[in-house]
Design an enzyme around this catalytic site. Structure first.
Site, PDB file in Angstrom:
ATOM      1  N   ARG A  66       2.099 -11.088  10.475  1.00 47.45           N
ATOM      2  CA  ARG A  66       3.469 -10.569  10.652  1.00 47.45           C
ATOM      3  C   ARG A  66       4.495 -11.589  10.152  1.00 47.45           C
ATOM      4  O   ARG A  66       5.663 -11.256   9.948  1.00 47.45           O
ATOM      5  CB  ARG A  66       3.776 -10.288  12.123  1.00 47.45           C
ATOM      6  CG  ARG A  66       2.930  -9.230  12.822  1.00 47.45           C
ATOM      7  CD  ARG A  66       2.810  -7.964  12.038  1.00 47.45           C
ATOM      8  NE  ARG A  66       1.610  -7.982  11.215  1.00 47.45           N
ATOM      9  CZ  ARG A  66       1.370  -7.149  10.210  1.00 47.45           C
ATOM     10  NH1 ARG A  66       2.276  -6.257   9.880  1.00 47.45           N
ATOM     11  NH2 ARG A  66       0.254  -7.212   9.509  1.00 47.45           N
ATOM     12  N   ASP A  88      -3.460   8.141   4.899  1.00 47.37           N
ATOM     13  CA  ASP A  88      -2.894   6.813   5.151  1.00 47.37           C
ATOM     14  C   ASP A  88      -3.478   6.255   6.455  1.00 47.37           C
ATOM     15  O   ASP A  88      -3.817   7.015   7.369  1.00 47.37           O
ATOM     16  CB  ASP A  88      -1.368   6.919   5.250  1.00 47.37           C
ATOM     17  CG  ASP A  88      -0.689   5.562   5.232  1.00 47.37           C
ATOM     18  OD1 ASP A  88      -1.357   4.570   4.879  1.00 47.37           O
ATOM     19  OD2 ASP A  88       0.507   5.501   5.570  1.00 47.37           O
ATOM     20  N   GLU A  89      -3.568   4.934   6.545  1.00 50.47           N
ATOM     21  CA  GLU A  89      -4.066   4.241   7.750  1.00 50.47           C
ATOM     22  C   GLU A  89      -5.415   4.807   8.203  1.00 50.47           C
ATOM     23  O   GLU A  89      -5.639   5.116   9.378  1.00 50.47           O
ATOM     24  CB  GLU A  89      -3.037   4.344   8.892  1.00 50.47           C
ATOM     25  CG  GLU A  89      -1.656   3.804   8.561  1.00 50.47           C
ATOM     26  CD  GLU A  89      -1.598   2.280   8.531  1.00 50.47           C
ATOM     27  OE1 GLU A  89      -2.662   1.646   8.614  1.00 50.47           O
ATOM     28  OE2 GLU A  89      -0.487   1.745   8.421  1.00 50.47           O
ATOM     29  N   GLN A 137      -7.347  -4.402  10.124  1.00 50.76           N
ATOM     30  CA  GLN A 137      -6.208  -4.092  10.983  1.00 50.76           C
ATOM     31  C   GLN A 137      -6.491  -2.901  11.892  1.00 50.76           C
ATOM     32  O   GLN A 137      -5.568  -2.233  12.360  1.00 50.76           O
ATOM     33  CB  GLN A 137      -4.954  -3.819  10.148  1.00 50.76           C
ATOM     34  CG  GLN A 137      -4.466  -5.023   9.362  1.00 50.76           C
ATOM     35  CD  GLN A 137      -3.110  -4.797   8.716  1.00 50.76           C
ATOM     36  OE1 GLN A 137      -2.064  -4.782   9.372  1.00 50.76           O
ATOM     37  NE2 GLN A 137      -3.119  -4.618   7.403  1.00 50.76           N
ATOM     38  N   LYS A 155       0.819  -1.223   0.000  1.00 54.41           N
ATOM     39  CA  LYS A 155       0.000   0.000   0.000  1.00 54.41           C
ATOM     40  C   LYS A 155       0.845   1.261   0.000  1.00 54.41           C
ATOM     41  O   LYS A 155       0.465   2.264  -0.585  1.00 54.41           O
ATOM     42  CB  LYS A 155      -0.974  -0.016   1.176  1.00 54.41           C
ATOM     43  CG  LYS A 155      -0.338  -0.030   2.558  1.00 54.41           C
ATOM     44  CD  LYS A 155      -0.419   1.297   3.235  1.00 54.41           C
ATOM     45  CE  LYS A 155       0.084   1.212   4.664  1.00 54.41           C
ATOM     46  NZ  LYS A 155       0.149   2.516   5.323  1.00 54.41           N
ATOM     47  N   THR A 156       2.020   1.213   0.646  1.00 51.99           N
ATOM     48  CA  THR A 156       2.873   2.408   0.662  1.00 51.99           C
ATOM     49  C   THR A 156       3.370   2.725  -0.738  1.00 51.99           C
ATOM     50  O   THR A 156       3.428   3.898  -1.150  1.00 51.99           O
ATOM     51  CB  THR A 156       4.066   2.205   1.614  1.00 51.99           C
ATOM     52  OG1 THR A 156       3.580   1.882   2.920  1.00 51.99           O
ATOM     53  CG2 THR A 156       4.903   3.467   1.691  1.00 51.99           C
TER      54      THR A 156
END
Length: 762
Positions: A608, A230-231, A261, A42-43
């Protein structure tokens, strides 16, 4: 509208993107929600979109608002865009965190909320100092109603976008019997009087200005041709309202986030913000980034199956082009110490096979869980680091408790006495403490003896002398008790009688609850040592550990919350038991809503892992000196069978949990289910007589299941009246037999119920 793909050759920032990422970059007009799953790049998509807006001259850099949650994320975005478009990124004054951008705006319009442009932004210490002054002026007992509690309450109100006028009687009741709203108003007035604001005010004041000053709102709506966030799943109500106001005119807003998340409700995040994006911006385009570049198919399938049990989600399915790799491993162990030993063995095996320590991470639900791993790793010389917090024995509350114990054990320990003399607050100011030091130096005696002598004089004021005398008397009494009382119980008694436990209980923040859990774990840790002196010596060795190994590879130990955004080749997810994960406190306080957040936390934990994920649950945990049976987490029961390899270090061959799970039988089917119970959790069978708590409106549901429904074949060499030996409880006499479960009266541990596979005839 959707901008057509540029003619070949494509810009470098687009060439390496997959189709959904490319779509997120090229869909420039109108509202866009990018649902970016874990590890889906996504970044890369977000920064490419930002670079695209500048490179194609759709907007000047100063016409783009791009907000993130951390300075690190903002810095990384700026650096990435700089590599693509060069110095043009330097002209982006509106790229930063929510607070930094809001502060820049507020300095331009400060007078509209009664401030000057050079206002001061208070840090936490200054905020607490100001609140304490207001509490004192209001004649409220600050010990009963701590300033930190009021600060947390005000912060929560500001996160919701509430000014003092919005606080009703029910909300106000949360502090000092209904005076919360009154003190919030006094606090805001005091801040204006000293030309200051706290971090919550930066957004709250701008929200007030945008709501009440139409010209200011229209100016920013025209200025920002494009807005990027973002987020987005981590936004609170205040941030959400601020963004919605700014985007209403052009509606060119692109929010990137992952509803699966959203794990920060305890600090104000509202998952509902991302869930209602399409309602807030009709006609919004939703783009799902589902190709994961991090984890193996087994790991992704397991994570997807677990999160699918949540009802409130937008939905997506992660996939990867990577090879299948190892299945997720689920391991059942007897207790916490065995859990630590097993993880250490697995890590050492990984190291012998050519792996590195820093390939491995241990993720815990609560910080107090790190203690047993730290002790084990120190004992065998395995290097580790704690990320996102202090090592167990370095935490403030643990140091305070240890200081009390050190003074009791060794009265001449001046450093320990200095730490506890006014902790918790006893009305002993700097002058009183200085007098103790002066007398101690003059007479060459320890501080405790000097303090005792001062109590027999008029050197101290009456209240201070009385308070100090009470402390010295308590220390002497605790020292006498240490000769007859078990040291773990002595620790608990000291913490209670000193007022330290009450101090933390009065502080009703989430951090305080964690600190109380840490103190519980400290007392439990002491049970493993014969004497208080042995334990304190162990702690000294622990504190001295890691002094000269800076820079060497280490195993990472951290909470799941702290691990968000990180990745490791091998991840150990420990303590997956009901009451621990999901957290019983979370379920009791939040019911189904909290359960879904706990499940999102499990999803974050699993994703993770890049190559290997190991989930461990223990059949027993020791709490307040008593062994308590544990049921494996319901999230274990939600894992897909075809992607999991289950094993157990307990006797009896194949994991009992795996056997139940494979057969899809339900030995707990007759038990009443509490609201919010996810499907499959009852299949996770436990040894002994498990007890679970349900957070159904605070109602406690005791769940006791007979071991006979899933027991192995009973042994023929054990009879009632026979003397047997158990590795943990020692020698005892068998008093009862039920299937393969024995009731044994142990010589030193009382009557316990254990499986026959854990005893041998004596």
């Amino acid at each position: 509208m959707t901008h057509p793909a540029p003619a070949s050759p494509e810009p470098g920032y687009i060439a390496g993107l997959n189709e959904p990422q490319r779509d997120a970059v090229l869909t420039t007009e109108g509202p866009v929600l990018v649902l970016a799953g874990a590890g889906t790049g996504k970044t890369a998509a977000l920064t490419a979109r930002l670079a695209h807006l500048i490179a194609t001259r759709r907007a000047w850099p100063s016409e783009i608002l791009a907000v993130t949650f951390t300075n690190k994320a903002a810095r990384e975005m700026r650096e990435r865009v700089h590599r693509i478009v060069g110095d043009a990124v330097e002209g982006m004054p509106w790229l930063g965190t929510f607070h930094s951008v809001a502060a820049k705006m507020l300095r331009r319009h400060a007078e509209l909320v009664g401030l000057q442009s050079n206002f001061t932004i208070l840090d936490t210490d200054d905020q607490l100092r100001l609140l304490k002054q207001l509490i004192l002026a209001a004649d409220i007992d600050e010990k009963r109603w701590p300033a930190r509690q009021l600060a947390g309450l005000i912060d929560r109100w500001k996160n919701r976008g509430w000014v003092p006028a919005d606080i009703d009687a029910a909300e106000s009741e949360a502090y000092a019997n209904g005076r919360g709203g009154e003190l919030y108003d006094a606090y805001q007035q005091r801040l204006k009087a000293v030309n200051a604001c706290d971090f919550g005010d930066l957004l709250l004041h701008m929200l007030t200005i945008l709501k009440t000053q139409r010209d200011v709102l229209e100016t920013y709506q025209q200025r920002f041709r494009y807005i990027m966030v973002d987020e987005y799943q981590d936004t609170n109500s205040s941030q959400y309202l601020w963004l919605r106001l700014l985007a209403q005119e052009r509606k060119n807003i692109c929010c990137v986030g992952d509803d699966d998340q959203s794990i920060y409700s305890w600090r104000g995040a509202e998952v509902a913000n991302i869930l209602r994006f399409e309602h807030d911006f009709p006609g919004a385009k939703v783009i799902r980034l589902e190709q994961n570049y991090r984890s193996t198919p087994h790991i992704l399938a397991a994570a997807s199956q677990v999160i699918a049990n949540n009802g409130q989600r937008l939905g997506k399915t992660l996939w990867t082009a990577l090879e299948s790799g190892e299945k997720i491993t689920v391991i059942g162990v007897w207790d916490g110490p065995e859990e630590a030993r097993r993880v250490a063995d697995e890590i050492e095996s990984h190291r012998r096979q050519g792996g590195r320590y820093d390939d491995c991470a241990i993720l815990v639900r609560a910080q107090h869980q790190t203690r047993e791993f730290e002790d084990r790793f120190i004992a065998i010389g395995l290097p580790y680091r704690i990320v996102g917090g202090f090592r167990f024995y370095e935490r403030a509350e643990i140091r305070d408790a240890l200081a009390y114990l050190r003074v009791v054990h060794q009265p001449a320990d001046d450093l320990a006495f200095e730490r506890i003399v006014n902790t918790p607050k006893r009305g002993l100011g700097d002058k009183a403490v200085a007098k103790i030091h002066t007398l101690a130096r003059a007479e060459g005696v320890p501080l405790t003896l000097a303090a005792a002598r001062l109590c027999d004089t008029d050197e101290l004021a009456g209240a201070a002398r009385k308070s100090l005398g009470r402390l010295i008397g308590d220390i002497a009494r605790w020292r006498d008790l240490s000769n007859s009382l078990a040291h773990p119980e002595l620790c608990r008694q000291i913490l209670d009688e000193s007022g330290y436990t009450a101090m933390l209980q009065a502080d009703r923040s989430a951090e305080s609850a964690g600190r109380l859990e840490n103190l519980t774990e400290l007392a439990r840790a002491m049970e493993e040592y014969d004497t208080l002196g042995d334990f304190l010596e162990h702690v000294s060795l622990v504190m001295d550990n890691d002094a000269n190994d800076a820079g060497q590879p280490k195993v990472t130990i951290m909470t799941v919350h702290a691990a968000k955004g990180l990745e490791f080749d091998t991840v150990f997810l420990v303590g997956w038991e009901e009451g621990l994960f999901p957290s019983q406190r979370a379920l009791d306080e939040g019911g189904t809503k909290s359960l879904e957040e706990e499940r999102r936390l499990a999803y974050v934990a699993i994703t993770r892992a890049r190559r290997r994920c190991v989930i461990i649950h223990a059949a027993n945990r020791r709490i307040y000196g008593q062994w308590t049976s544990s049921i494996p987490s319901r999230f274990v029961g939600e894992l897909p069978e075809e992607h999991v390899e289950a094993e157990t270090t307990m006797s009896g061959g194949e994991s009992l949990w795996r056997a139940q799970w494979s057969e899809r039988t339900d030995p707990f089917a007759h038990i009443e289910r509490g609201t919010g119970r996810g499907p499959g959790w009852q299949r996770a069978a436990a040894l002994g007589e498990p007890t679970a708590r349900s957070g159904n409106g605070g109602r406690i549901v005791e769940v006791k299941a007979s071991a006979a429904s899933y027991a192995a074949k009973p042994r023929s060499d054990i009879e009632i009246g026979q003397r047997v030996f158990h590795t943990k409880f020692g020698y005892g006499i068998v008093e009862g037999i039920e299937g393969n479960k024995l009731a044994i009266a142990f010589e030193h541990s009382g009557t316990k119920h254990v499986l026959d596979s854990f005893v041998t005839p004596a």
